[in-house]
Design a protein around this motif. Structure first.
Motif, short mmCIF file in Angstrom:
data_model
loop_
_atom_site.label_atom_id
_atom_site.label_comp_id
_atom_site.label_asym_id
_atom_site.label_seq_id
_atom_site.Cartn_x
_atom_site.Cartn_y
_atom_site.Cartn_z
N TRP A 1 69.52 86.68 42.53
CA TRP A 1 69.48 85.78 41.38
C TRP A 1 69.85 86.54 40.11
O TRP A 1 70.53 86.02 39.23
CB TRP A 1 68.07 85.23 41.19
CG TRP A 1 67.78 83.89 41.78
CD1 TRP A 1 68.65 82.93 42.18
CD2 TRP A 1 66.46 83.36 41.99
NE1 TRP A 1 67.95 81.83 42.64
CE2 TRP A 1 66.62 82.07 42.53
CE3 TRP A 1 65.18 83.84 41.77
CZ2 TRP A 1 65.54 81.26 42.85
CZ3 TRP A 1 64.10 83.05 42.10
CH2 TRP A 1 64.29 81.76 42.63
N HIS B 1 65.24 87.69 46.83
CA HIS B 1 65.57 86.78 45.73
C HIS B 1 66.23 87.51 44.56
O HIS B 1 66.69 86.87 43.62
CB HIS B 1 64.31 86.07 45.22
CG HIS B 1 63.79 85.02 46.15
ND1 HIS B 1 63.14 85.32 47.34
CD2 HIS B 1 63.82 83.66 46.07
CE1 HIS B 1 62.79 84.20 47.94
NE2 HIS B 1 63.19 83.17 47.20
N ILE C 1 67.92 81.01 48.59
CA ILE C 1 68.81 81.03 47.43
C ILE C 1 70.28 81.17 47.84
O ILE C 1 71.14 81.42 47.00
CB ILE C 1 68.40 82.12 46.41
CG1 ILE C 1 68.61 83.53 46.95
CG2 ILE C 1 66.98 81.90 45.92
CD1 ILE C 1 68.57 84.60 45.87
#
Length: 195
Positions: free
Chosen positions: A123, A120, A142
């Motif tokens: 991000w 992640h 994501i």
């Protein structure tokens, strides 16, 4: 750029990091001779350390604790050859709204240093403005966020675009760490900030 044995690498994380995504690169890069420091925002669960999130443990769910070498506000890109951003959900979600972290990530990119993000953690690259026009990967959940930020999302264990290294999950850690080492040895990549 230095051989990995002379390299200095910074890992930036906070509470809630995916345990293996921090501890495996930390251990493997140190085993290869790199100097590796861990930096975190000043406010953490326990002063001087950060704690992994381990959803497999009940009821507490907190995992291993890792000592912190310095506060993010005291870290300088000029002092390092590479930046590593572990994933998890909580960790990058908190870091991507921390302007000090985003500024540091942008500084690494502007100086042509290796920037590596797994799971992640892309991000953070999205928020720092480093995704547009790049080939990247991330954790599947994501994928749309990364693509909407202008990156070409690829389902590969490791993707590199001018020294920006991304991987999908803990299953990709061997390839992730190997690519970090390769990119450090390759040298500078020029200013990679968005135009």
């Amino acid at each position: 750029m230095p051989d990995i044995q002379q390299a200095k690498i910074l890992i930036v994380a906070t509470d809630g990091f995916e345990e293996k995504e921090l501890t495996v690169p930390l251990r493997k890069l140190r085993e290869q001779g790199a100097t590796v420091h861990v930096a975190a925002p000043e406010k953490t669960r326990a002063p001087g350390s950060i704690t992994a999130w381990d959803g497999m443990k009940q009821p507490e769910d907190w995992g291993e604790t890792v000592p912190v070498d310095r506060a993010v506000k005291d870290a300088r890109a000029a002092d390092y050859d590479a930046l590593v951003l572990p994933g998890g959900v909580l960790n990058p979600d908190h870091l991507r709204i921390d302007q000090t972290v985003l500024s540091l990530v942008r500084d690494f990119a502007a100086q042509g240093k290796v920037v590596a993000a797994i799971c992640h953690a892309p991000w953070i690259l999205v928020e720092a403005g480093l995704a547009r026009g790049r080939r990247m990967t991330s954790f599947q959940s994501i994928k749309t966020d990364v693509a909407n930020a202008g990156a070409e999302w690829l389902d590969q264990e490791v993707v590199t675009d001018q020294g920006i290294v991304t991987s999908r999950s803990p299953a990709d850690l061997d390839a992730f760490v190997a690519k970090i080492v390769e990119e450090v040895r390759e040298g500078g990549h020029g200013d990679r900030r968005a135009a």
